[in-house]
Scaffold this active site. Structure first.
Site, PDB file in Angstrom:
ATOM      1  N   HIS A 131       0.736  -1.225  -0.025  1.00  0.00           N
ATOM      2  CA  HIS A 131       0.103   0.044  -0.068  1.00  0.00           C
ATOM      3  C   HIS A 131       0.904   1.293  -0.136  1.00  0.00           C
ATOM      4  O   HIS A 131       0.648   2.255  -0.835  1.00  0.00           O
ATOM      5  CB  HIS A 131      -0.906  -0.184   1.178  1.00  0.00           C
ATOM      6  CG  HIS A 131      -1.624   1.260   1.505  1.00  0.00           C
ATOM      7  ND1 HIS A 131      -2.859   1.711   0.581  1.00  0.00           N
ATOM      8  CD2 HIS A 131      -1.342   2.252   2.353  1.00  0.00           C
ATOM      9  CE1 HIS A 131      -3.237   2.877   1.033  1.00  0.00           C
ATOM     10  NE2 HIS A 131      -2.280   3.291   2.179  1.00  0.00           N
ATOM     11  N   ARG A 140       5.224  10.443  -5.423  1.00  0.00           N
ATOM     12  CA  ARG A 140       6.505  10.604  -5.449  1.00  0.00           C
ATOM     13  C   ARG A 140       6.976   9.453  -6.386  1.00  0.00           C
ATOM     14  O   ARG A 140       7.565   8.305  -5.961  1.00  0.00           O
ATOM     15  CB  ARG A 140       7.120  10.418  -4.301  1.00  0.00           C
ATOM     16  CG  ARG A 140       6.603  11.351  -3.075  1.00  0.00           C
ATOM     17  CD  ARG A 140       7.425  11.259  -1.719  1.00  0.00           C
ATOM     18  NE  ARG A 140       7.076  10.059  -1.162  1.00  0.00           N
ATOM     19  CZ  ARG A 140       5.869   9.616  -0.654  1.00  0.00           C
ATOM     20  NH1 ARG A 140       5.137  10.770  -0.315  1.00  0.00           N
ATOM     21  NH2 ARG A 140       5.716   8.556   0.045  1.00  0.00           N
ATOM     22  N   GLU A 196     -10.451   1.799   4.194  1.00  0.00           N
ATOM     23  CA  GLU A 196      -8.867   1.098   4.361  1.00  0.00           C
ATOM     24  C   GLU A 196      -9.093  -0.140   4.963  1.00  0.00           C
ATOM     25  O   GLU A 196      -9.775  -0.435   6.024  1.00  0.00           O
ATOM     26  CB  GLU A 196      -7.895   2.167   5.032  1.00  0.00           C
ATOM     27  CG  GLU A 196      -7.558   3.116   4.221  1.00  0.00           C
ATOM     28  CD  GLU A 196      -6.621   4.166   4.995  1.00  0.00           C
ATOM     29  OE1 GLU A 196      -5.743   4.792   4.082  1.00  0.00           O
ATOM     30  OE2 GLU A 196      -6.327   3.894   6.246  1.00  0.00           O
ATOM     31  N   ASP A 230     -10.457   1.974   8.517  1.00  0.00           N
ATOM     32  CA  ASP A 230     -10.222   3.219   8.652  1.00  0.00           C
ATOM     33  C   ASP A 230     -10.646   4.197   7.424  1.00  0.00           C
ATOM     34  O   ASP A 230      -9.693   4.375   6.621  1.00  0.00           O
ATOM     35  CB  ASP A 230      -8.568   3.419   8.881  1.00  0.00           C
ATOM     36  CG  ASP A 230      -8.248   4.885   9.423  1.00  0.00           C
ATOM     37  OD1 ASP A 230      -8.944   5.278  10.065  1.00  0.00           O
ATOM     38  OD2 ASP A 230      -7.203   5.224   9.336  1.00  0.00           O
ATOM     39  N   GLN A 237      -7.550  14.848   3.138  1.00  0.00           N
ATOM     40  CA  GLN A 237      -6.194  14.580   3.396  1.00  0.00           C
ATOM     41  C   GLN A 237      -5.089  15.149   2.700  1.00  0.00           C
ATOM     42  O   GLN A 237      -3.968  15.561   3.206  1.00  0.00           O
ATOM     43  CB  GLN A 237      -5.927  12.821   3.323  1.00  0.00           C
ATOM     44  CG  GLN A 237      -4.864  12.309   3.735  1.00  0.00           C
ATOM     45  CD  GLN A 237      -4.669  10.776   3.504  1.00  0.00           C
ATOM     46  OE1 GLN A 237      -5.659  10.335   3.355  1.00  0.00           O
ATOM     47  NE2 GLN A 237      -3.606  10.149   4.055  1.00  0.00           N
ATOM     48  N   LYS A 250      -9.409  11.488   8.611  1.00  0.00           N
ATOM     49  CA  LYS A 250      -9.530  10.202   9.422  1.00  0.00           C
ATOM     50  C   LYS A 250     -10.200  10.171  10.538  1.00  0.00           C
ATOM     51  O   LYS A 250     -10.443   9.078  10.828  1.00  0.00           O
ATOM     52  CB  LYS A 250      -8.256   9.520   9.337  1.00  0.00           C
ATOM     53  CG  LYS A 250      -7.442   9.300   7.928  1.00  0.00           C
ATOM     54  CD  LYS A 250      -6.353   8.748   8.155  1.00  0.00           C
ATOM     55  CE  LYS A 250      -5.657   8.195   6.787  1.00  0.00           C
ATOM     56  NZ  LYS A 250      -6.079   6.992   6.393  1.00  0.00           N
ATOM     57  N   THR A 356      -3.111   0.137   5.933  1.00  0.00           N
ATOM     58  CA  THR A 356      -3.834  -0.859   4.783  1.00  0.00           C
ATOM     59  C   THR A 356      -2.917  -1.689   4.436  1.00  0.00           C
ATOM     60  O   THR A 356      -2.076  -1.816   4.085  1.00  0.00           O
ATOM     61  CB  THR A 356      -4.088   0.264   3.862  1.00  0.00           C
ATOM     62  OG1 THR A 356      -4.743   1.539   4.244  1.00  0.00           O
ATOM     63  CG2 THR A 356      -4.739  -0.371   2.746  1.00  0.00           C
TER      64      THR A 356
END
Length: 429
Positions: A131, A140, A196, A230, A237, A250, A356
């Site tokens: 994950h 990234r 999640e 979750d 986020q 969250k 996750t």
């Protein structure tokens, strides 16, 4: 030989509760998970153990004197093992307790299941390396994993007050978000709502402030495990998480399954655990012979989606993905040890999320963020609907099974939560 095994794991054991002997049950006599339940929503809380499709009132048997799950969880592993053995013996075919204990059973579908214990604190880890890698690539591409990931079990402190039990419903969260073409952020309902797929570790015995838990002792402080969803507002986020990490994205809802599968019940499904030789090896405080020998736990996980359109058409839910806890990068013992290495004190009922749990394959993703590649590729469901993120009315169901040749299969029961429409913005405007 697995020294964690004992007579309660015998695959030949059968119960006088007939439904516990069926091949498809999550709750054979080899499982015996704990829950907090009542006869009706407002009834007195009781500690129960699942056996087939029934729940046993444990206090009524005389084996315990408390109806407080946290007090039970604070007992020593030896005391809990003795209790498990006594329950197993009493529920076994031919037991002398058959006639008496039959009075202490209730059908599970006739009782109200509550949060299994009082959760004082909640920490969410990031142990799912697949994950972390997949999500990292979205933001990234050249460095999906940050330099610390393979050295330290990453975690953040979540919100315990909004944790609910399976069956939880919640309104689509409001939040401040900013689109790529917007000059200023806007308060609005999240439009990138996600689930999640996680497991949660519930702490049993705590530790005193300032006294870290060593690896060799860590699992003595783990009472058992639950499924954990979750829920995450990905657009909230993305705007808020720098520099301090998750907050409103969250803390609006998390859902756990009601049955705590004890660490002892999971003993047959243990597996060796090591990091790849090419990766950094754990620092000494995160390493032990026992963790290398059997720190892994084989828990097969599934995510199912049940949309409003499916329910309206009389259709069942559709499975979206499968994964396994064996693919996690850090173990239960490592999470507990790292959490306390600075002297932090854990208490009975504290919840540690795994993060996750995705697998290496594209169909093993534990979130829609991964399955849809950040919302770029919509999933087409069997009834023709599509999803990039969750829509109002969607119900997500998490399931888990432990299977191994020579042992009885056990399960966790369902962890179900449903998204309702956002509350009117005028109420918060």
């Amino acid at each position: 030989m697995n020294e964690l095994l004992n007579a309660t794991h015998d695959p030949q054991l059968r119960s006088w509760v007939a439904s516990a002997n069926g091949a498809g049950t999550d709750f054979p006599i080899q499982n015996l998970p704990f829950a907090t339940y009542s006869q009706g929503p407002q009834g007195a809380r009781k500690i129960g153990v699942a056996i087939g499709d029934q729940v046993l009132d444990v206090r009524a048997t005389g084996l315990i004197e408390t109806s407080d799950m946290n007090a039970l969880m604070a007992q020593s592993p030896a005391a809990m093992s003795a209790l498990r053995a006594a329950i197993s013996q009493g529920l076994s075919e031919g037991s002398a307790q058959h006639a008496e204990w039959a009075q202490f059973l209730s059908p599970q579908d006739a009782v109200t299941l509550h949060l299994p214990c009082r959760i004082g604190d909640y920490t969410d880890f990031y142990t799912g390396i697949h994950h972390a890698t997949t999500v990292g690539k979205l933001f990234r591409p050249d460095e999906p994993l940050l330099p610390n990931y393979k050295w330290v079990p990453i975690g953040y402190h979540g919100r315990a007050s909004s944790i609910g039990v399976s069956g939880q419903t919640f309104h689509r969260p409001m939040g401040q978000t900013k689109g790529p073409k917007e000059d200023v952020p806007v308060l609005r309902p999240s439009h990138r709502l996600d689930y999640e797929l996680e497991l949660g570790v519930l702490v049993g015995q705590g530790n005193a402030l300032g006294e870290p838990i060593a690896m060799g002792e860590a699992e003595a402080h783990a009472f058992g495990m639950v499924l954990l969803n979750d829920w995450s507002a990905r657009d909230v986020q993305a705007w808020e998480y720098q520099p301090l990490g998750p907050f409103l994205a969250k803390n609006f809802a998390s859902t756990i399954s009601p049955w705590i599968v004890t660490m002892e019940a999971l003993a047959p499904f243990r597996a060796p655990f090591t990091h790849p030789e090419s990766d950094p090896q754990p620092l000494p405080y995160l390493d032990s012979p026992a963790n290398r020998k059997q720190g892994g736990i084989g828990v097969a996980l599934e995510v199912w989606l049940h949309t409003q359109a499916m329910r309206d058409a009389g259709l069942g839910p559709e499975r979206l993905s499968q994964s396994n806890f064996l693919d996690a990068y850090w173990t239960v013992a490592q999470m507990l040890t790292h959490h306390t290495v600075n002297g932090c004190n854990l208490q009975p009922g504290d919840l540690l999320g795994t993060g996750t749990l995705s697998g290496p394959g594209p169909d093993q993703a534990g979130s829609l963020l991964e399955l849809s590649q950040g919302g770029k590729n919509a999933l087409t469901l069997a009834n023709g609907e599509t999803r990039t993120f969750l829509e109002d009315g969607d119900a997500v169901i998490l399931r888990a099974l432990c299977e191994r040749n020579g042992f009885r299969r056990i399960g966790f029961g369902d962890c179900r939560g449903q998204v309702l429409a956002a509350r009117a913005q005028a109420a918060v405007g």
